[in-house]
Design an enzyme around this catalytic site. Structure first.
Site, PDB file in Angstrom:
ATOM      1  N   GLU A 122       0.041  -0.832   5.885  1.00  0.00           N
ATOM      2  CA  GLU A 122       1.096  -0.337   6.771  1.00  0.00           C
ATOM      3  C   GLU A 122       0.998   1.163   6.963  1.00  0.00           C
ATOM      4  O   GLU A 122       1.314   1.684   8.039  1.00  0.00           O
ATOM      5  CB  GLU A 122       2.469  -0.715   6.204  1.00  0.00           C
ATOM      6  CG  GLU A 122       3.643  -0.468   7.136  1.00  0.00           C
ATOM      7  CD  GLU A 122       4.218   0.944   7.035  1.00  0.00           C
ATOM      8  OE1 GLU A 122       5.053   1.310   7.889  1.00  0.00           O
ATOM      9  OE2 GLU A 122       3.830   1.681   6.095  1.00  0.00           O
ATOM     10  N   ASP A 178       0.850  -1.188   0.000  1.00  0.00           N
ATOM     11  CA  ASP A 178       0.000   0.000   0.000  1.00  0.00           C
ATOM     12  C   ASP A 178       0.887   1.239   0.000  1.00  0.00           C
ATOM     13  O   ASP A 178       2.052   1.199   0.429  1.00  0.00           O
ATOM     14  CB  ASP A 178      -0.935   0.006   1.207  1.00  0.00           C
ATOM     15  CG  ASP A 178      -0.192   0.063   2.530  1.00  0.00           C
ATOM     16  OD1 ASP A 178       0.764  -0.719   2.707  1.00  0.00           O
ATOM     17  OD2 ASP A 178      -0.554   0.890   3.394  1.00  0.00           O
TER      18      ASP A 178
END
Length: 458
Positions: free
Chosen positions: A163, A95
């Site tokens: 994250e 991400d």
């Protein structure tokens, strides 16, 4: 064509193919958002679905599991010759923080190439943080599988999907491994890099390997009082009281401390220093007061290494231009130094602000991570892989200033390291979470070699 030329041509072709796979994945906008309902989950589905096509050997020979609420956190198991041995975990997250085209020299999800030869640059959100590492790991495994390599012990690949926001994907994977009794010998996640020009007197590149992370705590400062019309303000409004609290906090920084990791880093670098600072660095333990003073004045990065830091990141007041706020609020991002605690941090904030009308509360509190070994077989594996790819670099432990998914793995492993195997200039580090993120193509290809070295040692 000579045999040498054929080998070079084959290598160039493989590099080109790897780069195109990387560009394909960079073009998928897997942006994490704190407002989960605003997340484009289709992009995450597209990323996950693209991997088997791009890395067929990985998906034919490794076991893949999908975790998390939507199955976007990925866990791969590469079975080794000896299943009884403790495994290795290589981590990354795919991400990225949000980006729009505004202000970028090249669109953030176009994955455009510029330059020639060794000066080629690849521009895209995620090149450095952290698709660059995730894809390099997959490239390394795919290449080793093609060569018939089988690791001595199991290898796990853990790819987080959030994250940048909550880290729930990595936490879920940790819980799965814990429930199965898996205790990795070594875990490697993103973190430090190969850098230059940070420490004076050090002419060689430095490979900084995070052996711990600062704790991260979000602190909310709140002032509540009677509102009313802005035409008749009291002497001290809620916003004035809040502003005074912020300036008091800013004027009273946390004390500088040198941890054992700090001292070891200074001693390691001191052996390679030139000029007058060599005498200081090589006498780190005897000259700690002077070193603390030096670190707080060299720059923002070195200052953050030796103390807990605070940064006011959000402010909220009245909902109308002509109304006094009934509630004024500031959000403070606190990075807690190793050796300190959340409780000690809050005590400092209360003493610094010294105002009973300002409510101070920790919204999301995380203690600093345990310190991983700086010697022994696991540290040596990381340092040896660095030396194989960056023979001139000085490998040194350090305390990671940011946060990674790796901190969750300290619950199941004593050796968790944070190192991204890319050379990053100060300017390039400045593009992390900012505009014009980019990576040198040659730098990224060397990153693949680093992961190959790590895996051959597994």
């Amino acid at each position: 064509m000579s045999a040498t030329d054929e080998v070079a041509a084959g290598s160039a072709a493989r590099d080109t193919e790897a780069l195109e796979r990387f560009r394909t994945l960079l073009r998928i906008p897997t942006m994490s958002r704190n407002a989960v309902e605003e997340t484009d989950w289709a992009a995450f589905d597209a990323f996950v679905d693209a991997l088997p096509r791009l890395y067929p050997r990985v998906h034919a020979e490794l076991e893949r599991e999908r975790h998390g609420d939507r199955g976007h956190a990925l866990l791969y198991r590469w079975r080794g010759r000896d299943a009884a041995g403790a495994p290795t975990v290589l981590m990354a997250h795919y991400d990225v923080v949000p980006a729009t085209e505004e202000g970028w020299d090249h669109p953030p999800f176009a994955a455009e190439l510029t330059g020639r030869g060794d000066d080629r640059l690849l521009w895209a959100r995620g090149t450095l943080d952290d698709k660059g590492a995730a894809v390099a790991i997959l490239e390394a495994v795919e290449a080793l599988l093609a060569d018939g390599v089988v690791p001595a012990h199991d290898v796990y690949l853990s790819f987080g999907n959030d994250e940048e926001t909550f880290g729930s994907g990595a936490r879920g994977i940790v819980e799965v491994l814990r429930s199965r009794g898996v205790r990795p010998a070594l875990v490697l996640d993103e973190g430090g890099a190969v850098i230059e020009g940070v420490f004076p007197g050090i002419r060689k590149p430095i490979a900084v390997v995070g052996v711990s992370e600062k704790g991260i705590t979000t602190v909310r400062l709140t002032v509540e009082q009677h509102g009313g019309h802005a035409s008749t303000p009291p002497r001290t409004t809620a916003t004035v009281r809040l502003a005074r609290a912020i300036t008091r906090l800013n004027a009273r920084p946390f004390p500088a401390r040198l941890t054992e990791t700090n001292l070891l880093m200074v001693e390691t670098l001191g052996a390679h220093a030139t000029g007058p600072l060599r005498a200081v660095f090589t006498r780190a333990r005897r000259l700690q007061p002077l070193l603390r003073w030096v670190f707080t004045r060299l720059g923002d990065e070195t200052r953050a290494i030796v103390r807990t830091t605070t940064a006011v990141t959000q402010l909220h007041g009245s909902l109308a231009a002509n109304a006094l706020p009934e509630t004024a609020e500031a959000v403070v991002n606190v990075r807690i130094a190793v050796g300190s605690t959340v409780a000690e941090t809050l005590q400092h904030l209360r003493r610094a602000i010294h105002d009973p009308h300002v409510r101070i509360e920790a919204v999301d509190a995380n203690e600093p991570s345990p310190v991983s070994p700086t010697s022994g077989p696991q540290w040596t594996r990381v340092a040896s892989a660095i030396s194989a790819v960056h023979p001139d670099a000085i490998a040194t432990p350090y305390i990671m200033l940011g946060a990674s998914d790796g901190r969750h793995f300290t619950a199941i492993s004593d050796a968790v390291y944070r190192f991204t195997p890319f050379e990053m200039s100060a300017e390039e580090r400045g593009t992390l979470h900012a505009r014009n993120e980019r990576i040198g193509v040659a730098t990224w290809l060397r990153g693949i070699r680093f992961y190959e070295e790590m895996l051959r040692g597994a």
